[in-house]
Design a protein around this motif. Structure first.
Motif, PDB file in Angstrom:
ATOM      1  N   LEU A   1       6.543   5.025  10.902  1.00 57.60           N
ATOM      2  CA  LEU A   1       6.188   5.496   9.565  1.00 57.60           C
ATOM      3  C   LEU A   1       4.687   5.756   9.421  1.00 57.60           C
ATOM      4  N   VAL A   2       3.882   4.984  10.108  1.00 56.83           N
ATOM      5  CA  VAL A   2       2.426   5.140  10.003  1.00 56.83           C
ATOM      6  C   VAL A   2       1.989   6.539  10.397  1.00 56.83           C
TER       7      VAL A   2
ATOM      8  N   MET B   1      11.680  12.152   6.960  1.00 55.44           N
ATOM      9  CA  MET B   1      10.546  11.227   6.891  1.00 55.44           C
ATOM     10  C   MET B   1       9.333  12.020   6.410  1.00 55.44           C
ATOM     11  N   ARG B   2       8.782  11.629   5.274  1.00 52.82           N
ATOM     12  CA  ARG B   2       7.635  12.340   4.713  1.00 52.82           C
ATOM     13  C   ARG B   2       6.868  11.395   3.801  1.00 52.82           C
ATOM     14  N   ALA B   3       5.627  11.744   3.503  1.00 47.32           N
ATOM     15  CA  ALA B   3       4.785  10.885   2.666  1.00 47.32           C
ATOM     16  C   ALA B   3       3.835  11.739   1.843  1.00 47.32           C
ATOM     17  N   ALA B   4       3.515  11.232   0.661  1.00 50.48           N
ATOM     18  CA  ALA B   4       2.580  11.900  -0.243  1.00 50.48           C
ATOM     19  C   ALA B   4       2.148  10.891  -1.308  1.00 50.48           C
ATOM     20  N   ARG B   5       1.250  11.294  -2.174  1.00 52.33           N
ATOM     21  CA  ARG B   5       0.833  10.418  -3.268  1.00 52.33           C
ATOM     22  C   ARG B   5       1.819  10.535  -4.424  1.00 52.33           C
ATOM     23  N   ARG B   6       2.170   9.388  -4.979  1.00 50.40           N
ATOM     24  CA  ARG B   6       3.240   9.323  -5.983  1.00 50.40           C
ATOM     25  C   ARG B   6       2.940  10.192  -7.200  1.00 50.40           C
ATOM     26  N   GLU B   7       1.779  10.043  -7.785  1.00 48.66           N
ATOM     27  CA  GLU B   7       1.475  10.787  -9.007  1.00 48.66           C
ATOM     28  C   GLU B   7       1.456  12.292  -8.751  1.00 48.66           C
ATOM     29  N   SER B   8       0.997  12.677  -7.583  1.00 48.95           N
ATOM     30  CA  SER B   8       0.980  14.100  -7.253  1.00 48.95           C
ATOM     31  C   SER B   8       2.401  14.647  -7.134  1.00 48.95           C
TER      32      SER B   8
ATOM     33  N   ALA C   1      -0.474   7.412   7.373  1.00 49.82           N
ATOM     34  CA  ALA C   1      -1.913   7.251   7.629  1.00 49.82           C
ATOM     35  C   ALA C   1      -2.742   8.469   7.195  1.00 49.82           C
ATOM     36  N   PRO C   2      -2.313   9.701   7.506  1.00 45.15           N
ATOM     37  CA  PRO C   2      -3.114  10.856   7.077  1.00 45.15           C
ATOM     38  C   PRO C   2      -3.177  11.003   5.555  1.00 45.15           C
ATOM     39  N   VAL C   3      -2.130  10.549   4.854  1.00 45.27           N
ATOM     40  CA  VAL C   3      -2.137  10.612   3.382  1.00 45.27           C
ATOM     41  C   VAL C   3      -3.034   9.515   2.820  1.00 45.27           C
ATOM     42  N   LEU C   4      -2.930   8.318   3.365  1.00 43.11           N
ATOM     43  CA  LEU C   4      -3.764   7.214   2.912  1.00 43.11           C
ATOM     44  C   LEU C   4      -5.250   7.501   3.111  1.00 43.11           C
ATOM     45  N   SER C   5      -5.569   8.195   4.191  1.00 40.36           N
ATOM     46  CA  SER C   5      -6.973   8.500   4.482  1.00 40.36           C
ATOM     47  C   SER C   5      -7.504   9.669   3.660  1.00 40.36           C
ATOM     48  N   GLY C   6      -6.597  10.399   2.999  1.00 40.84           N
ATOM     49  CA  GLY C   6      -7.020  11.534   2.197  1.00 40.84           C
ATOM     50  C   GLY C   6      -7.155  12.835   2.957  1.00 40.84           C
ATOM     51  N   ARG C   7      -6.740  12.854   4.230  1.00 47.46           N
ATOM     52  CA  ARG C   7      -6.858  14.074   5.035  1.00 47.46           C
ATOM     53  C   ARG C   7      -5.743  15.072   4.751  1.00 47.46           C
ATOM     54  N   ILE C   8      -4.572  14.547   4.392  1.00 45.96           N
ATOM     55  CA  ILE C   8      -3.387  15.375   4.179  1.00 45.96           C
ATOM     56  C   ILE C   8      -2.753  14.989   2.846  1.00 45.96           C
TER      57      ILE C   8
ATOM     58  N   GLU D   1       0.830  -1.193   0.000  1.00 41.65           N
ATOM     59  CA  GLU D   1       0.000   0.000   0.000  1.00 41.65           C
ATOM     60  C   GLU D   1       0.869   1.248   0.000  1.00 41.65           C
ATOM     61  N   VAL D   2       2.089   1.119   0.522  1.00 41.30           N
ATOM     62  CA  VAL D   2       3.044   2.215   0.558  1.00 41.30           C
ATOM     63  C   VAL D   2       4.398   1.705   0.079  1.00 41.30           C
ATOM     64  N   ASP D   3       5.036   2.465  -0.797  1.00 39.99           N
ATOM     65  CA  ASP D   3       6.424   2.201  -1.159  1.00 39.99           C
ATOM     66  C   ASP D   3       7.302   3.160  -0.366  1.00 39.99           C
ATOM     67  N   LEU D   4       8.242   2.611   0.382  1.00 42.98           N
ATOM     68  CA  LEU D   4       9.166   3.412   1.183  1.00 42.98           C
ATOM     69  C   LEU D   4      10.481   3.567   0.432  1.00 42.98           C
ATOM     70  N   ILE D   5      10.802   4.796   0.066  1.00 50.69           N
ATOM     71  CA  ILE D   5      12.015   5.090  -0.691  1.00 50.69           C
ATOM     72  C   ILE D   5      13.142   5.414   0.275  1.00 50.69           C
ATOM     73  N   LEU D   6      14.230   4.652   0.166  1.00 53.31           N
ATOM     74  CA  LEU D   6      15.359   4.777   1.072  1.00 53.31           C
ATOM     75  C   LEU D   6      16.622   5.130   0.278  1.00 53.31           C
ATOM     76  N   PRO D   7      16.975   6.418   0.154  1.00 53.25           N
ATOM     77  CA  PRO D   7      18.244   6.781  -0.483  1.00 53.25           C
ATOM     78  C   PRO D   7      19.384   6.164   0.321  1.00 53.25           C
ATOM     79  N   CYS D   8      20.334   5.566  -0.368  1.00 54.00           N
ATOM     80  CA  CYS D   8      21.340   4.779   0.343  1.00 54.00           C
ATOM     81  C   CYS D   8      22.734   4.992  -0.234  1.00 54.00           C
TER      82      CYS D   8
END
Length: 219
Positions: free
Chosen positions: A92-93, A148-155, A97-104, A5-12
Motif C-alpha cells: 500500500l505504501v 488500489m489507489r490513494a488521494a486526499r479525502r477532502e479533495s 507515500a507519493p500522496v502523503l509527500s504531496g508529490r502526487i 495517517e491513512v484510512d484504508l477503505i475496503l468495500p466488502c
C-alpha cells in the motif's frame, strides 16, 4: 507513519475468508475501514473482531460502498483496496507515500499478475481497451484502472462523484483529470483472489461494468 495517517477503505461483500489475511497485513499507521455491503457470511463481525472500523452500506454497488467509506473516513489521506486478497496491503505504501509527500494527487496501482491464471485474457483485454479510452479522454498515461489507489479525502469529496456502481474508479480519474490533478500509476502485485469477483466474476457482472464505465466516459 504515525497512527491513522491513512484510512484504508475496503468495500466488502462476503469476504470472510480473505479478511484475516488482508487485515493482518496492514502497514503501520493505516486504519482499516471495512464497508459491509450486505454480507451474509459474517464478514462484518470478523472485521470488527480484527480491529477494523466497520461501516454498513445498505445501497448495493461498488461505488456506493467506496463512497460510504470515504464519508466515514477521518484521515487526511485515504486509500482504497479490494477486500478479496487480490492485492497485498503491504504494498500500500507504493500508492500512499507519493500522496502523503504531496508529490502526487491521485496514485493508482497498476496490477501486475503474479501468474498467467490470475487475470483471464478477456478481462485483461477489456482493461487494456478501457485504459486506452481513458488516455484518449484525459491525456493521463494510465494503463490500468486498478482497485488500489490513494488521494486526499477532502479533495476526493470535492470531486462530487455520483456513480455508485462499477464506474466509480473511472469517474474518479476523469474528474480528477478535469480538475488538473497530478495523476500517476505504480506497479503492484496482482494475486489470486479469494472467491469470485463481485464486479466481473460473471458475464452479467462484466457487462454491467462495461456499461457503467461507458456512461462515465460519455459524460
Amino acid at each position: 507513519m504515525s497512527v491513522a495517517e491513512v484510512d484504508l477503505i475496503l468495500p466488502c461483500l462476503n469476504e470472510a475468508a480473505a479478511l484475516p489475511w488482508v487485515l493482518g497485513r496492514l502497514p503501520d499507521g493505516v486504519r482499516a475501514v471495512v464497508v459491509d455491503n450486505g454480507s451474509t457470511d459474517g464478514s462484518a463481525e470478523i472485521a470488527a473482531r480484527l480491529g477494523a472500523t466497520v461501516v454498513s452500506c445498505t445501497t448495493r454497488g461498488y461505488g456506493a460502498a467506496c463512497h460510504a467509506g470515504l464519508e466515514a473516513a477521518t484521515a487526511d489521506v485515504v486509500a482504497f483496496l479490494d477486500a478479496d486478497a487480490s492485492l497485498d496491503p503491504r504494498q500500500l505504501v507504493r500508492v500512499t507515500a507519493p500522496v502523503l509527500s504531496g508529490r502526487i494527487d491521485l496514485m493508482v496501482g497498476r496490477r501486475r499478475p503474479v501468474s498467467r491464471n490470475v487475470w483471464p485474457w478477456h478481462l485483461r483485454l477489456a482493461n487494456a481497451e478501457l485504459s486506452r479510452r481513458i488516455r484518449r479522454r484525459t491525456g493521463v498515461q494510465l494503463h490500468d484502472l486498478g482497485p488500489m489507489r490513494a488521494a486526499r479525502r477532502e479533495s476526493l469529496l470535492g470531486l462530487q462523484l455520483v456513480d455508485r456502481r462499477s464506474g466509480y474508479p473511472l469517474e474518479t480519474v476523469v474528474k480528477a483529470s478535469d480538475a488538473g490533478w497530478r495523476i500517476a500509476e505504480v506497479e503492484v502485485d496482482y494475486l489470486p483472489r479469494s472467491g469470485r469477483s463481485k464486479v466481473t466474476g460473471t458475464p452479467l457482472g462484466a457487462a454491467r461494468a462495461v456499461k457503467d464505465m461507458s456512461k462515465v466516459l460519455a459524460r
